[in-house]
Design an enzyme around this catalytic site. Sequence first.
Site: not given
Length: 381
Positions: A260, A325, A167, A135
């Site tokens: 998404n 996520s 994130h 990430d």
Amino acid sequence: MAVPHNYIVMLHPAVKNMDGHVAAVKKITSKHNAAAQLMMGGDFARPTIKNEIHTVWKNSINGYAATLTQEALTELRNLPEVKLVEEDGIVTTNDQQNDAPWGLGRISSRDRVANPSTYFYDGVAGAGVKVFVIDTGIRISHQDFGGRASWGANFVSDGQDSDQKGHGTHVAGTIAGRTYGVAKNAEVVAVKVLNAKGSGTNSGVITGINWVIQQHNSGNGGRKGTVINMSLGGGKSDIVNSATEAAVGAGVHVAVAAGNSATDACNKSPASAKGVLSVAASDVNDNLADFSNYGSCTNVIAPGVDVLSAWFTSDTATNTISGTSMATPGVAGVAAYFLSLSSTSMTPAALIQKIQSSATQGAISNVSNGTPNLLLYNSFF
């Protein structure tokens, strides 16, 4: 989105002499670089594309990343060792901004929960399991990790061994935070492949996967199991999928975001890789999130709207955001949770079967297009 003049090259699995192949390719790149220099009168200061190999992989796939002109690319494609060449592409995080803590309660209840709610869990909660978070990095000093977060590797050319986006810290908090996490005794390891904008490349993701496989194979995974969380994704890439599947083949359990785009996850990578936990997102009203990807390449749904977790701005900061996520680390957390509770080692396929058989069936509305209506649930027994 493609990265101009950057390619990912995968060799046939039977090719054993990687060093010999790389040497042959370097002769090709040197020849074309010399020709370009000659055409420009020896002036390398003028704009040009320099042919070169950047990263060589031997664990995830048999291959490498390279910058190539069209002429060098054409010659390389004709080498008998080359199985597949893809343009390198951009991968991004999967998140949205909103506010409200509820997801932990939902995965420990068969029924819809209030907001906030109560999270019921076994005290073992991920002990002995190591989760590698591929990430933006992790703020490893955050208090919610209680010393169970560590820095693994940085494959972003920013020189910053820290989370510059938030994130990765948020994801890690949902996996293993003592307040916001599913598996409160698991360890999380930062593998940075995304920059401060939440963006990276397929080649960077492959490098991260390759590194985790090395750690796992050398005994640096978890005593009870090794898990990868990839809350990221991009367009369909057979090479990214191959690298992801190599991790599964090595015995690593992999959770990935479905994406998404409100479209078929089978058109995304690594969401379409075989043998992974590909995660769609739900909201507090037990609807499939309107942004969530769907389809037969997903195999579980988890809370992904208004998820509260740790944040990167201080050692006590929190934030509430949304996305597949945010759903994925809930699944990675349950994977760690189940591995720690199991009396025997579990293969990735066996763990997927266990998570699916434990899930709450038929709970989510607006599910179609072949999406399994299985909501994550944390009861192992």
